[in-house]
Design an enzyme around this catalytic site. Sequence first.
Site, PDB file in Angstrom:
ATOM      1  CG  ASP A 149      -2.236   0.666   1.019  1.00 47.77           C
ATOM      2  OD1 ASP A 149      -2.234   1.907   1.044  1.00 47.77           O
ATOM      3  OD2 ASP A 149      -3.267  -0.009   0.838  1.00 47.77           O
ATOM      4  CG  HIS A 181      -5.257   3.860   1.595  1.00 49.63           C
ATOM      5  ND1 HIS A 181      -4.874   2.610   1.178  1.00 49.63           N
ATOM      6  CD2 HIS A 181      -6.593   3.940   1.361  1.00 49.63           C
ATOM      7  CE1 HIS A 181      -5.918   1.958   0.707  1.00 49.63           C
ATOM      8  NE2 HIS A 181      -6.980   2.741   0.800  1.00 49.63           N
ATOM      9  CB  SER A 334      -9.495   0.720   0.661  1.00 48.44           C
ATOM     10  OG  SER A 334      -8.805   0.940  -0.533  1.00 48.44           O
TER      11      SER A 334
END
Length: 445
Positions: A149, A181, A334
Amino acid sequence: MHRRPSRQLRFAAVAACLLTSVMAVAAPAGADAAAPTDATVTLVVRSAGATAHQIVSAADAVTEVSGASSASQIATTRVVVPAEDAAAASQRIDQLAGVSSVSVDQSVSVDMVPNDPAYPSQWGLAAAGAPNAWDASTGSTSTIIAVVDTGVTVSPDLAGRVLPGRDFVNNDFDASDDHGHGSEVATVAAARGNDASGIAGLCWQCRILPVKVLDSSGSGYMSNVAFGIVWATDNGAKVINLSLGGPNNLQALTDAVNYAAAHDVLVVAAAGNDGSANPTYPAATPAAMAVAGSTSSGGLYTWSQRGSSWVDVAAPGCNKATGGGVLSDFCGTSSATPFTAGLAGLLRSDRPDLSAVAIRSALESTTQTLNVAGASAHGIVSAVASMASIQSSAPSSPSVPPAPPQSAPPDTAAPSGGVDPSGGYLSGVTRATVHVSDDQGLGAV
């Protein structure tokens, strides 16, 4: 544009001391590529015959190669060239014997939906029956979940369980998160529970292996994702989380997912957030487990991608997460993906003798009903039911990973070279011609 036989380096300095000795390093397998820019194009070459050195040399014959790297495990080399010379370099490389394809690298980005409404704190855990599953196990530090990520920054919920990682964006080993994130993804999967602080993830004891493949804007290249998957596989991951995706596939990415699966790693990927049935990659790769985002009422979020031909399961699409020390509602596929990856880590912790295939089967065969026909091949993951199902499962037979593609012989000859002019002091701006040669190619001069 044809290059001159010698590489010229331009030095701008008040005083430049030119020495007759030159340090040259032979190119290692898997050497880092320079970060691509708008003025460059990354060519991804699949070849079981031509070596990385031959591929780079072919491109270097028609243009200036600014970076190159390779992953022998998936027989893939990438070469960074000026955009205006990409076609010529591609054609020259394609003429090499053993080259099966030359592709332009594809973009990939995080799957996160902004401004999504908040939901009651961690309703997904209760809906999946996680408390009952924790009665059997809260995880194990021997189970590693790789978060491929934007990187991961350690928070109190992850303290002591984030391993040294790898950064494929900046070509170093600092996999800290400059976006947020990846850190949120990690906490959904593995935030420590029952510690009177923060939130609870699915696998309280699992360790996180951070692999940074996306930059500070949440974007990146599929070749970096592919290399990150291979690196995570080779560095002990049992589950790989991919909360990212793009509309176009790259064969190297499929090869990397297949490589992980062949080495007993469960790859879990986000289905995407455009609300359509259009496949997203790498989620649509058969060896990956594609995850859609379910609601608290057993439906599907309108933004979640869907399609029973390629989406495997659904999982709660809005979860509490912590990133940068801030508690927030984290929504999107996600978020659903690390919910599933964390549950997979929990199951692998309880039954380390079961293969990735067996764990995936347990997750897919014990789902709850998803109230949207044709949205996924299976329903919503159930922590309590999947945990119960593996208690009576027979141990998996040991698997033997396939042999890696044949690589070049070991490099035993040292590079040689020199500088012209051969010595003395020069001031201002000057030019020097560096002559360096090596029988298997150069990684740096």
